[in-house]
Design an enzyme around this catalytic site. Structure first.
Site, PDB file in Angstrom:
ATOM      1  N   ASN A  89      47.913  37.236  35.058  1.00 16.69           N
ATOM      2  CA  ASN A  89      46.967  36.661  34.100  1.00 16.69           C
ATOM      3  C   ASN A  89      47.318  35.209  33.792  1.00 16.69           C
ATOM      4  O   ASN A  89      48.482  34.808  33.834  1.00 16.69           O
ATOM      5  CB  ASN A  89      46.894  37.499  32.819  1.00 16.69           C
ATOM      6  CG  ASN A  89      48.235  37.732  32.160  1.00 16.69           C
ATOM      7  OD1 ASN A  89      49.230  38.035  32.825  1.00 16.69           O
ATOM      8  ND2 ASN A  89      48.287  37.618  30.845  1.00 16.69           N
ATOM      9  N   MET A  90      46.296  34.427  33.486  1.00 16.43           N
ATOM     10  CA  MET A  90      46.459  33.002  33.202  1.00 16.43           C
ATOM     11  C   MET A  90      45.713  32.639  31.927  1.00 16.43           C
ATOM     12  O   MET A  90      44.543  32.983  31.759  1.00 16.43           O
ATOM     13  CB  MET A  90      45.919  32.147  34.353  1.00 16.43           C
ATOM     14  CG  MET A  90      46.575  32.381  35.690  1.00 16.43           C
ATOM     15  SD  MET A  90      45.884  31.282  36.958  1.00 16.43           S
ATOM     16  CE  MET A  90      46.558  29.696  36.443  1.00 16.43           C
ATOM     17  N   GLU A  91      46.401  31.938  31.044  1.00 17.48           N
ATOM     18  CA  GLU A  91      45.813  31.438  29.797  1.00 17.48           C
ATOM     19  C   GLU A  91      46.096  29.945  29.714  1.00 17.48           C
ATOM     20  O   GLU A  91      47.160  29.492  30.140  1.00 17.48           O
ATOM     21  CB  GLU A  91      46.427  32.172  28.605  1.00 17.48           C
ATOM     22  CG  GLU A  91      46.203  33.686  28.653  1.00 17.48           C
ATOM     23  CD  GLU A  91      47.246  34.483  27.897  1.00 17.48           C
ATOM     24  OE1 GLU A  91      47.177  35.724  27.944  1.00 17.48           O
ATOM     25  OE2 GLU A  91      48.137  33.871  27.259  1.00 17.48           O
ATOM     26  N   HIS A 102      42.117  37.076  34.236  1.00 17.90           N
ATOM     27  CA  HIS A 102      42.832  38.341  34.130  1.00 17.90           C
ATOM     28  C   HIS A 102      43.605  38.596  35.426  1.00 17.90           C
ATOM     29  O   HIS A 102      43.269  38.056  36.479  1.00 17.90           O
ATOM     30  CB  HIS A 102      41.850  39.475  33.869  1.00 17.90           C
ATOM     31  CG  HIS A 102      41.116  39.352  32.563  1.00 17.90           C
ATOM     32  ND1 HIS A 102      40.894  40.423  31.734  1.00 17.90           N
ATOM     33  CD2 HIS A 102      40.551  38.289  31.933  1.00 17.90           C
ATOM     34  CE1 HIS A 102      40.226  40.039  30.658  1.00 17.90           C
ATOM     35  NE2 HIS A 102      40.007  38.737  30.762  1.00 17.90           N
ATOM     36  N   GLU A 104      43.829  41.133  37.448  1.00 12.23           N
ATOM     37  CA  GLU A 104      43.046  41.695  38.546  1.00 12.23           C
ATOM     38  C   GLU A 104      42.159  40.624  39.177  1.00 12.23           C
ATOM     39  O   GLU A 104      42.033  40.554  40.407  1.00 12.23           O
ATOM     40  CB  GLU A 104      42.180  42.855  38.042  1.00 12.23           C
ATOM     41  CG  GLU A 104      42.986  44.042  37.537  1.00 12.23           C
ATOM     42  CD  GLU A 104      43.309  43.971  36.047  1.00 12.23           C
ATOM     43  OE1 GLU A 104      43.498  45.034  35.447  1.00 12.23           O
ATOM     44  OE2 GLU A 104      43.371  42.845  35.481  1.00 12.23           O
ATOM     45  N   CYS A 129      41.059  46.342  31.890  1.00 10.65           N
ATOM     46  CA  CYS A 129      40.096  46.291  30.790  1.00 10.65           C
ATOM     47  C   CYS A 129      38.680  46.422  31.350  1.00 10.65           C
ATOM     48  O   CYS A 129      38.453  46.357  32.563  1.00 10.65           O
ATOM     49  CB  CYS A 129      40.248  44.986  30.008  1.00 10.65           C
ATOM     50  SG  CYS A 129      39.750  43.514  30.932  1.00 10.65           S
ATOM     51  N   CYS A 132      37.545  43.599  33.669  1.00 14.95           N
ATOM     52  CA  CYS A 132      38.052  43.636  35.043  1.00 14.95           C
ATOM     53  C   CYS A 132      37.400  44.740  35.860  1.00 14.95           C
ATOM     54  O   CYS A 132      37.170  44.584  37.057  1.00 14.95           O
ATOM     55  CB  CYS A 132      39.566  43.806  35.039  1.00 14.95           C
ATOM     56  SG  CYS A 132      40.427  42.332  34.473  1.00 14.95           S
TER      57      CYS A 132
END
Length: 294
Positions: A89-91, A102, A104, A129, A132
């Site tokens: 995941n990347m934020e 996300h 996936e 989730c 995804c």
């Protein structure tokens, strides 16, 4: 070896550590395993594919850039080619939550942008989730895609997304990971060409607003991302995120970006320019250009 893998590596069984350490030696290890590397790891550990994928999840989770949540999710997408693709995941601090990738999505986009034509399975360290699950339903592997979660029996996507809404409901025949070429003429310097080529292979059957992004790093490396639309609209992955995902998975950081180009149509129903510029500026990139597809 990139520093992100050092702690995760120590959590693996000794035989797996010894077998995979040489593969991780390059600080720009591309976060993927070729089919022969998977076979080598299986031979060294005696693990079947499913067990090996679970064992490697700590390395995939180490690829996450969870700068806001500090909650690392890792995923491994298994392609029909035999290649395995890591994702995390990347934020993006200073941007918006809507720009988040996300795990996936990360693994799937990774596979797609590396030329994989379809997926057999995806292994994740936490339950996907709803976002995804819907994203995965856009794939040409569809509801047959196998989902592997720790401590649970493997199931097809249709188990996790019953009564699914997807491309077929909108009469879309060409799916994500199918070969596509929108035919825009490719010209300009290497970075411009990469952005146009990314737009040419994007998946935009709902808005018909093709786009692609290419990022040039200070060492001359170029990473490009293609737009990936979704039947449910919100799970759509912008082209910038695809490029940033590849950059990060290959062991680079955002300050390495020296130039970015977005390719899109001037009269498109959806425009990527403002969101692309805002996110890149939040990451420290100021040299951003736009090329119009003709």
């Amino acid at each position: 070896m990139h520093s992100r893998f050092q702690a995760a590596l120590t959590t693996l069984a000794a035989d797996l550590q010894a077998a995979i350490a040489p593969m991780l030696a390059d600080p720009h290890f591309p976060a993927l395993l070729e089919a022969d590397q998977v076979a080598t790891l299986q031979q060294a550990t005696g693990l079947d594919e499913d067990a090996l994928a679970f064992a490697l999840l700590p390395l995939a989770a180490a690829c996450a850039r969870a700068d806001l949540s500090h909650f690392n999710v890792g995923a491994i997408a298994r392609g029909v080619s035999g290649r395995w693709y890591f994702g995390g995941n990347m934020e993006f601090l200073g941007a918006t939550m809507q720009q988040t990738v996300h795990a996936e999505q990360s693994a799937i986009s990774h596979a797609w942008l590396r030329g994989e034509t379809s997926l057999r399975a995806i292994t994740v360290n936490y339950t996907p989730c709803g976002h995804c699950r819907q994203f995965m339903n856009e794939l040409n592997s569809g509801l047959a895609l196998r989902i592997h979660l720790p401590g649970r029996e493997a199931h097809a996507l249709e188990h996790y997304l019953p009564d699914a809404f997807g491309p077929k409901d909108l009469e879309i025949k060409t799916l994500l990971m199918d070969a596509q070429d929108h035919g825009f003429p490719v010209s300009g310097d290497a970075l411009t060409q990469a952005a146009i080529q990314a737009a040419n292979r994007c998946h935009a059957p709902y808005s018909h607003s093709p786009s692609g992004v290419a990022l040039e790093l200070k060492d001359g490396t170029i990473f490009s991302g293609s737009y990936a639309e979704n039947a449910a609209f919100n799970p759509t992955l912008p082209p910038l995120q695809g490029a940033l995902n590849l950059l990060s998975l290959n062991g680079y950081d955002y300050p390495a970006i020296q130039r970015a180009i977005l390719a899109e149509k001037a009269d498109a129903a959806l425009i990527q320019w403002d969101a692309t510029v805002a996110t890149l500026k939040a990451l420290g990139c100021q040299n951003i250009e736009r090329v119009l597809l003709g």
